[in-house]
Motif scaffolding. Structure first.
Motif, short mmCIF file in Angstrom:
data_model
loop_
_atom_site.label_atom_id
_atom_site.label_comp_id
_atom_site.label_asym_id
_atom_site.label_seq_id
_atom_site.Cartn_x
_atom_site.Cartn_y
_atom_site.Cartn_z
N ASN A 100 15.38 3.06 63.29
CA ASN A 100 17.14 3.01 63.78
C ASN A 100 16.82 1.19 63.99
O ASN A 100 15.33 0.67 63.45
N ASN A 101 17.94 0.90 63.30
CA ASN A 101 17.99 -0.19 62.65
C ASN A 101 18.64 -0.18 63.44
O ASN A 101 18.63 -0.75 65.32
N VAL A 102 17.82 -2.14 64.55
CA VAL A 102 18.23 -2.48 65.49
C VAL A 102 19.34 -3.81 65.06
O VAL A 102 18.68 -5.04 64.64
N ILE A 103 19.72 -4.55 66.05
CA ILE A 103 20.62 -5.27 66.08
C ILE A 103 20.70 -7.02 66.65
O ILE A 103 20.56 -6.55 67.57
N CYS A 104 20.25 -8.19 66.30
CA CYS A 104 19.97 -9.03 66.86
C CYS A 104 21.27 -9.77 67.34
O CYS A 104 21.78 -10.37 66.85
N PRO A 105 21.72 -10.23 68.67
CA PRO A 105 23.22 -11.04 68.73
C PRO A 105 22.39 -12.88 68.11
O PRO A 105 23.46 -13.55 67.73
N VAL A 106 21.15 -12.94 68.25
CA VAL A 106 20.29 -14.47 68.12
C VAL A 106 20.04 -14.97 65.94
O VAL A 106 18.88 -13.62 66.28
N ASP A 107 19.90 -15.32 65.89
CA ASP A 107 18.87 -16.05 64.74
C ASP A 107 17.64 -16.66 65.42
O ASP A 107 17.48 -17.18 66.39
N GLY A 108 16.23 -16.05 65.13
CA GLY A 108 14.81 -16.22 65.24
C GLY A 108 13.60 -15.38 64.81
O GLY A 108 14.60 -15.07 64.02
N ILE A 155 11.39 -4.48 73.52
CA ILE A 155 10.35 -3.97 73.27
C ILE A 155 9.69 -4.91 72.15
O ILE A 155 8.75 -5.09 71.76
N LEU A 156 10.53 -6.37 71.95
CA LEU A 156 10.36 -7.21 71.66
C LEU A 156 10.41 -9.02 72.42
O LEU A 156 11.18 -8.61 73.05
N LYS A 157 10.41 -9.98 72.39
CA LYS A 157 10.62 -10.77 72.01
C LYS A 157 10.90 -11.71 70.61
O LYS A 157 10.03 -12.01 70.12
N ILE A 158 12.46 -12.55 71.05
CA ILE A 158 12.48 -12.97 70.48
C ILE A 158 12.53 -14.99 70.54
O ILE A 158 12.88 -15.32 71.32
N GLY A 159 12.01 -15.38 69.41
CA GLY A 159 11.95 -17.64 70.37
C GLY A 159 13.20 -17.44 68.97
O GLY A 159 13.39 -17.30 67.61
N VAL A 160 14.08 -17.84 69.33
CA VAL A 160 15.43 -18.52 69.75
C VAL A 160 15.61 -19.67 68.54
O VAL A 160 14.72 -20.62 69.21
N SER A 161 15.60 -20.15 67.70
CA SER A 161 16.24 -21.24 67.19
C SER A 161 17.42 -22.26 67.61
O SER A 161 18.37 -22.02 67.32
#
Length: 42
Positions: free
Chosen positions: A5-13, A32-38
């Motif tokens: 499934n595609n996952v849409i993220c509301p932030v860039d990182g 399921i994931l951790k995102i490091g935000v720019s």
């Protein structure tokens, strides 16, 4: 059977951590994931 499934993220990182193991079942709403935000401004 595998589902992809595609996952849409509301932030860039970048993905900094994958919090589940391959083949592990996940529940709705489970992280399921951790995102490091720019934090660069444009």
């Amino acid at each position: 059977m595998k589902l992809y499934n595609n996952v849409i993220c509301p932030v860039d990182g970048k993905v900094t951590e994958i919090m589940v193991k391959d083949g592990e079942e996940v529940e709705y709403g489970q992280p399921i994931l951790k995102i490091g935000v720019s934090l660069t401004s444009t």
